[in-house]
Design an enzyme around this catalytic site. Sequence first.
Site, mmCIF file in Angstrom:
data_model
loop_
_atom_site.group_PDB
_atom_site.id
_atom_site.type_symbol
_atom_site.label_atom_id
_atom_site.label_comp_id
_atom_site.label_asym_id
_atom_site.label_seq_id
_atom_site.Cartn_x
_atom_site.Cartn_y
_atom_site.Cartn_z
ATOM 1 N N HIS A 182 0.504 -0.746 0.094
ATOM 2 C CA HIS A 182 0.190 0.343 0.245
ATOM 3 C C HIS A 182 0.591 1.034 0.099
ATOM 4 C CE1 HIS A 182 -3.646 1.960 1.487
ATOM 5 N NE2 HIS A 182 -3.041 3.155 1.887
ATOM 6 N N GLU A 183 1.856 1.663 1.018
ATOM 7 C CA GLU A 183 2.590 2.778 0.789
ATOM 8 C C GLU A 183 3.469 2.789 0.091
ATOM 9 O OE1 GLU A 183 1.849 4.096 3.252
ATOM 10 O OE2 GLU A 183 1.025 3.066 4.881
ATOM 11 N N HIS A 186 1.499 3.926 -2.959
ATOM 12 C CA HIS A 186 1.617 5.927 -2.982
ATOM 13 C C HIS A 186 2.846 6.353 -3.774
ATOM 14 C CE1 HIS A 186 -2.078 6.205 -0.780
ATOM 15 N NE2 HIS A 186 -1.114 5.967 0.784
ATOM 16 N N HIS A 192 -5.124 6.875 -2.235
ATOM 17 C CA HIS A 192 -6.545 6.072 -2.294
ATOM 18 C C HIS A 192 -7.648 6.431 -3.307
ATOM 19 C CE1 HIS A 192 -4.931 6.992 2.081
ATOM 20 N NE2 HIS A 192 -4.727 6.514 1.508
ATOM 21 N N TYR A 238 -10.122 2.372 1.512
ATOM 22 C CA TYR A 238 -10.211 1.893 3.678
ATOM 23 C C TYR A 238 -11.509 0.948 3.867
ATOM 24 C CZ TYR A 238 -7.231 6.941 4.297
ATOM 25 O OH TYR A 238 -7.764 7.581 4.696
HETATM 26 ZN ZN LIG Z 1 -2.474 5.117 2.340
#
Ligand SMILES: [Zn+2]
Length: 286
Positions: A182-183, A186, A192, A238
């Site tokens: 996930h990071e 980014h 997101h 999320y």
């Molecule tokens: Zn994030």
Amino acid sequence: MTSFATLILVLSLTSSAVFITHASGQTNTTTGEDNDNDSSEGETEAPQGASDLIEAANNGMVRLRSGPTIQFGDVAQPSAHTRNASPCTARGCTWPKGFRGYVFVPIYISRRYSRSERNVIIRSLVEFHRVSCIRFVWRRRHRDYIYFHPFSGCWSYIGRQGGRQFVSLQQRGCVDSRVIQHELLHALGFHHEQARSDRDNHVRILANNVLPGRLHNFNKVNTNNLGTPYDYSSIMHYSRFAFSKQRGVLPTIVPIPVSTAVIGQATRMSGNDLKRLNKLYQCRGY
Ligand SMILES: [Zn+2]
């Protein structure tokens, strides 16, 4: 285990070409241990998606005096920018293409991590080699690079910032392949999923259920969606109870039109995450 030894060998023997030999598409033995992630269907009760892990880890996040402001739960803001500014998301602060169509992203891993934590990070990096033209290499003289460091919390900047840019993986709760993927998405330029410009067609944000002061985490951003569909199973989405006043009771994100659809439970990059990644970096053959 043999494969893991191979990986370590590759890392210790090679220099800037680090992972390349390991990544040219043969059977991926390094991720064999993660196969139990495949059984994640119907996981309504499994709070093990990347976003829940990140939120849990970041709950007690200590603000660094000289560190970046964190918005959207885990997105570091370049100091000169205002809250809503994510120019990289729209404009694309991508990492440059190198030879043979690969995108080389130099990295450095803090010595503060133990050997096993280092290996978790490396294994997560190598996963990108299997599914895209991204190739992480050890930073040598590169100007722009990612520096993994155990600050407080899990967070990353969006896209290439220029110079050294941190990805924070605190040792408790962030050194996990789901969080790292996930990071890294980014850091490779993605925001997101529920921040997408078209998210209102796919989810409803229940502002009244959001913890006081956290509503800004649900802001929309002018994202470049690269023609890919909105994806509830993106590792960048999320969960239903993200930043809820009462987890498990008061949802903050409700899918439209099927309100019971599972969202934000991804334990690995989804097909759309990969499609997007390969489109942004024009990876051929993935
Ligand atoms: Zn994030």
